[in-house]
Design a protein around this motif. Structure first.
Motif, PDB file in Angstrom:
ATOM      1  N   TRP A 257      14.886  62.702 -18.021  1.00 24.76           N
ATOM      2  CA  TRP A 257      15.465  62.337 -19.159  1.00 24.76           C
ATOM      3  C   TRP A 257      16.772  62.736 -19.822  1.00 24.76           C
ATOM      4  N   PRO A 258      16.893  64.058 -19.913  1.00 25.07           N
ATOM      5  CA  PRO A 258      18.192  64.612 -20.262  1.00 25.07           C
ATOM      6  C   PRO A 258      19.464  64.127 -19.275  1.00 25.07           C
ATOM      7  N   ALA A 259      19.111  64.212 -18.094  1.00 20.22           N
ATOM      8  CA  ALA A 259      20.110  63.794 -16.959  1.00 20.22           C
ATOM      9  C   ALA A 259      20.564  62.348 -17.403  1.00 20.22           C
ATOM     10  N   LEU A 260      19.491  61.384 -17.532  1.00 19.04           N
ATOM     11  CA  LEU A 260      19.890  59.996 -17.884  1.00 19.04           C
ATOM     12  C   LEU A 260      20.442  59.986 -19.235  1.00 19.04           C
ATOM     13  N   TRP A 261      20.182  60.483 -20.005  1.00 18.32           N
ATOM     14  CA  TRP A 261      20.805  60.488 -21.422  1.00 18.32           C
ATOM     15  C   TRP A 261      22.295  60.866 -21.194  1.00 18.32           C
ATOM     16  N   ALA A 262      22.652  61.913 -20.246  1.00 19.29           N
ATOM     17  CA  ALA A 262      24.076  62.331 -19.942  1.00 19.29           C
ATOM     18  C   ALA A 262      24.816  61.457 -19.358  1.00 19.29           C
ATOM     19  N   LEU A 263      24.188  60.632 -18.349  1.00 19.63           N
ATOM     20  CA  LEU A 263      24.879  59.493 -17.596  1.00 19.63           C
ATOM     21  C   LEU A 263      25.171  58.257 -18.425  1.00 19.63           C
ATOM     22  N   VAL A 264      24.083  57.828 -19.406  1.00 23.87           N
ATOM     23  CA  VAL A 264      24.384  56.536 -20.191  1.00 23.87           C
ATOM     24  C   VAL A 264      25.584  56.682 -21.057  1.00 23.87           C
ATOM     25  N   ILE A 265      26.167  57.843 -21.526  1.00 23.79           N
ATOM     26  CA  ILE A 265      27.235  57.864 -22.206  1.00 23.79           C
ATOM     27  C   ILE A 265      28.493  57.599 -21.695  1.00 23.79           C
TER      28      ILE A 265
ATOM     29  N   GLN B 227      25.992  55.268  -9.551  1.00 16.86           N
ATOM     30  CA  GLN B 227      25.489  56.559  -9.532  1.00 16.86           C
ATOM     31  C   GLN B 227      24.471  56.461 -10.634  1.00 16.86           C
ATOM     32  N   THR B 228      24.643  55.763 -11.768  1.00 18.40           N
ATOM     33  CA  THR B 228      23.649  55.988 -12.913  1.00 18.40           C
ATOM     34  C   THR B 228      22.209  55.398 -12.371  1.00 18.40           C
ATOM     35  N   MET B 229      22.378  54.072 -11.724  1.00 14.12           N
ATOM     36  CA  MET B 229      21.312  53.420 -11.353  1.00 14.12           C
ATOM     37  C   MET B 229      20.515  54.368 -10.182  1.00 14.12           C
ATOM     38  N   SER B 230      21.483  54.923  -9.272  1.00  9.72           N
ATOM     39  CA  SER B 230      20.941  55.785  -8.209  1.00  9.72           C
ATOM     40  C   SER B 230      19.911  56.891  -8.578  1.00  9.72           C
TER      41      SER B 230
ATOM     42  N   ASN C 271      38.094  57.122 -25.789  1.00  8.97           N
ATOM     43  CA  ASN C 271      37.357  57.475 -24.759  1.00  8.97           C
ATOM     44  C   ASN C 271      37.791  58.869 -24.368  1.00  8.97           C
ATOM     45  N   VAL C 272      38.644  59.577 -24.798  1.00  6.21           N
ATOM     46  CA  VAL C 272      38.883  60.700 -24.278  1.00  6.21           C
ATOM     47  C   VAL C 272      38.065  61.922 -25.104  1.00  6.21           C
ATOM     48  N   PRO C 273      37.826  61.633 -26.238  1.00  4.48           N
ATOM     49  CA  PRO C 273      36.711  62.613 -26.497  1.00  4.48           C
ATOM     50  C   PRO C 273      35.125  62.428 -26.051  1.00  4.48           C
ATOM     51  N   PHE C 274      34.853  61.526 -25.936  1.00  4.34           N
ATOM     52  CA  PHE C 274      33.803  60.686 -25.423  1.00  4.34           C
ATOM     53  C   PHE C 274      33.617  61.159 -23.923  1.00  4.34           C
ATOM     54  N   GLY C 275      34.648  60.994 -23.139  1.00  6.19           N
ATOM     55  CA  GLY C 275      34.746  61.420 -21.951  1.00  6.19           C
ATOM     56  C   GLY C 275      34.426  62.790 -21.680  1.00  6.19           C
ATOM     57  N   VAL C 276      34.981  63.744 -22.424  1.00 11.33           N
ATOM     58  CA  VAL C 276      34.865  64.923 -22.205  1.00 11.33           C
ATOM     59  C   VAL C 276      33.285  65.532 -22.476  1.00 11.33           C
ATOM     60  N   VAL C 277      32.828  64.751 -23.437  1.00 15.76           N
ATOM     61  CA  VAL C 277      31.587  65.426 -23.937  1.00 15.76           C
ATOM     62  C   VAL C 277      30.685  64.612 -22.658  1.00 15.76           C
ATOM     63  N   ALA C 278      30.731  63.520 -22.106  1.00 13.41           N
ATOM     64  CA  ALA C 278      29.949  63.075 -21.060  1.00 13.41           C
ATOM     65  C   ALA C 278      30.286  63.940 -19.765  1.00 13.41           C
ATOM     66  N   PHE C 279      31.386  64.352 -19.661  1.00 11.01           N
ATOM     67  CA  PHE C 279      31.499  65.183 -18.455  1.00 11.01           C
ATOM     68  C   PHE C 279      30.567  66.450 -18.379  1.00 11.01           C
TER      69      PHE C 279
ATOM     70  N   ALA D 195      28.068  67.028 -20.240  1.00 13.97           N
ATOM     71  CA  ALA D 195      26.587  66.705 -20.286  1.00 13.97           C
ATOM     72  C   ALA D 195      26.230  66.416 -18.972  1.00 13.97           C
ATOM     73  N   ALA D 196      27.198  65.742 -18.323  1.00 17.18           N
ATOM     74  CA  ALA D 196      26.395  65.359 -16.646  1.00 17.18           C
ATOM     75  C   ALA D 196      26.701  66.553 -15.990  1.00 17.18           C
ATOM     76  N   TRP D 197      27.569  67.513 -16.081  1.00 21.46           N
ATOM     77  CA  TRP D 197      27.724  68.680 -15.322  1.00 21.46           C
ATOM     78  C   TRP D 197      26.615  69.566 -15.391  1.00 21.46           C
ATOM     79  N   ARG D 198      26.045  69.516 -16.710  1.00 15.51           N
ATOM     80  CA  ARG D 198      25.151  70.746 -16.896  1.00 15.51           C
ATOM     81  C   ARG D 198      23.597  70.145 -16.769  1.00 15.51           C
ATOM     82  N   LEU D 199      23.554  68.619 -17.067  1.00 13.96           N
ATOM     83  CA  LEU D 199      22.281  68.248 -17.146  1.00 13.96           C
ATOM     84  C   LEU D 199      21.796  67.252 -15.949  1.00 13.96           C
ATOM     85  N   VAL D 200      22.724  66.628 -14.971  1.00 21.01           N
ATOM     86  CA  VAL D 200      22.331  65.892 -13.961  1.00 21.01           C
ATOM     87  C   VAL D 200      22.189  66.912 -12.814  1.00 21.01           C
ATOM     88  N   PRO D 201      21.047  66.584 -11.842  1.00 19.98           N
ATOM     89  CA  PRO D 201      21.000  67.844 -11.032  1.00 19.98           C
ATOM     90  C   PRO D 201      21.680  67.280  -9.493  1.00 19.98           C
TER      91      PRO D 201
END
Length: 497
Positions: free
Chosen positions: A17-25, A126-129, A178-186, A188-194
């Protein structure tokens, strides 16, 4: 997060779930950007001193660059890893958003939007994959419900957010946000997506060229047909695109190397039917908003923000009910939840069309819109889960690319189809708007119409709403034909044993 969702774990004991939440941002951002610019059209015309046709390309360029490469970027996720492709796409998207806000010409903004669209195309499959490859098949419905809720809510939130930002601090901020959200999303995905296993295979270069050329010609022709009055050039683009895509399918079946799209995916009945269903949903979700927004602003005299807020019940109910429908999707046959959602979607649109009178109380409009929210919460998870549940893991990216391409083509068809019908109904019902008035979007752009024209204009927009309702009937049939998922077959066999 629900207790049930917390119990979903991967083979190594960790929760996906953490990976999915990171991706949906990031997924939310790219879908918001598909609709957020529409409210800013008048502001962009003034800012750049240009006309509506030039500004329309700010949206068209993004949608075109988003739709065309999806088959290719889905396959790239299988080859290079969904995490790597997602992060690369997010980087492109975020930098392009900054570029959009800083540009000083409409041409430069269009080019920056193309870059944004390419980044979005890299991210979406990639989110769906990742969902397909990290959630057990029997528990994938809840994950897909979140994915679907984000898709539905983002599409509807775009005009609302756009109206607030443009009216409050300026058009540039629909991109700067989009810029601050993009940084947060990056991060989060870097840390949480396997980092998932990849499939080292050859790239089907012929397939890449054929799919890109075919999709470009087809989507461009459909998307721009209304603008060019469906002339011979538009028809040639559509026919050429269809022919090239037929050649692409032929090549995929013939090539001995690794195909871009494995045609064996379509042997799965639910995958094929889900693609039909999601095409109709993409059509309806895109098409439903245009006549409603024009009705609200031209007939009722609402501001762009007030008109967009009519969709608030839809967005709230769609997102709020999604976790519940996701749990049901894992337990019940998808045709039950999905069928209810599709049928109520049709009923909600017909109800809305009947309610769109010149002086209808707002609460009578909000009731069918609320039903549309309930229906949207019930369609995304069953259809998406049915599409991916039986996919081989090494084809998850390819399948996600096909599915998202189908959804996006449905959206393009919805945008083009509703524009044609609105123009036809305006010409037939509204005196003085039959010739030389431009697009339906500009027919009432000056504000509320004269009293004599409000009733026929409302009737024209109401009749246009029936188009997505009719298209959804095809989706209803497709969902009704879903086969019983394998995990439910195994459950029933255990209970009978």
């Amino acid at each position: 997060m629900t207790r049930a969702s917390e119990r979903v774990v991967k083979a190594d004991g960790t929760s996906p779930w953490p990976a999915l939440w990171a991706l949906v941002i990031g997924f939310f951002m790219i879908l918001v950007d598909a609709t957020i610019v529409t409210v800013a059209t008048p502001a962009l015309i003034v800012a750049f001193g240009t006309d509506v046709n030039a500004v329309v390309w700010v949206t068209s360029a993004y949608l075109l660059a988003y739709a065309v490469p999806l088959l290719i970027t889905g396959r790239l996720g299988d080859r290079y890893g969904p995490k790597n492709v997602y992060l690369a796409g997010l980087t492109v998207f975020t930098l392009a958003s900054l570029w959009c806000g800083l540009t000083t010409t409409v041409g430069g903004l269009v080019v920056a939007r193309v870059a944004q669209g390419l980044g979005a195309a890299m991210m979406t499959p990639q989110t769906m994959s990742v969902i397909t490859r990290t959630f057990p098949a029997a528990q994938r419905g809840r994950a897909m419900s979140l994915w679907g809720a984000v898709a539905g809510v983002a599409t509807l939130a775009g005009p609302i957010l756009g109206g607030l930002l443009v009216g409050g601090i300026g058009w540039e901020w629909i991109f700067f946000v989009n810029v601050p959200f993009g940084v947060v999303a990056f991060v989060a995905a870097w840390r949480l997506v396997p980092a998932l296993p990849t499939s080292r295979r050859r790239v089907d270069l012929v397939g890449v060229v054929l799919s890109a050329a075919g999709m470009f010609l087809l989507v461009f022709g459909i998307q721009e047909g209304q603008k060019y009055d469906w002339n011979a050039l538009v028809a040639a683009c559509i026919l050429a695109g269809a022919a090239v895509l037929v050649a692409f399918v032929w090549w995929q079946g013939r090539t001995r190397s690794e195909p871009l799209v494995a045609l064996s995916l379509f042997r799965d009945r639910n995958f094929s039917l889900a693609n039909v269903a999601i095409c109709t949903v993409g059509f309806a979700v895109t098409a439903q908003g245009f006549p409603l927004m024009i009705y609200a602003q031209s007939v009722r005299g609402f501001s762009p923000t007030e008109a967009a807020l009519l969709l608030a019940p839809l967005a709230i109910l769609s997102g709020g009910l999604a976790p519940w429908t996701g749990r049901l999707t894992d337990r019940l046959h998808p045709r039950l939840i999905g069928g209810f959602g599709m049928v109520s979607f049709v009923v909600g649109l017909v109800w809305l069309a009947l309610a769109m009178g010149p002086d209808t109380p707002v609460w009578q409009l909000l009731l069918p819109i609320a039903l549309l929210g309930i229906s949207n919460s019930c369609v995304w998870a069953p259809i998406s889960t049915s599409a991916t549940r039986n996919l081989p893991m090494d084809h998850a990216g390819s399948g996600a690319g096909v599915y998202n391409t189908t959804r996006q083509v449905g959206a393009v068809l919805g945008s083009a189809g509703i524009a044609v019908l609105m123009e036809s109904r305006i010409a037939a019902l509204v005196p003085g708007y039959g010739t030389g008035t431009g697009s339906p979007e500009t027919a009432g752009a000056a504000g509320a119409l004269p009293d004599a024209l409000r009733e026929p204009f409302a009737a024209a927009m109401a009749q246009a709403v029936l188009l997505p309702a009719g298209v959804l009937v095809v989706g209803v049939v497709a969902v009704a034909c879903f086969a019983t998922p394998r995990h439910l077959q195994r459950r029933d066999a255990v209970q009978q044993g």
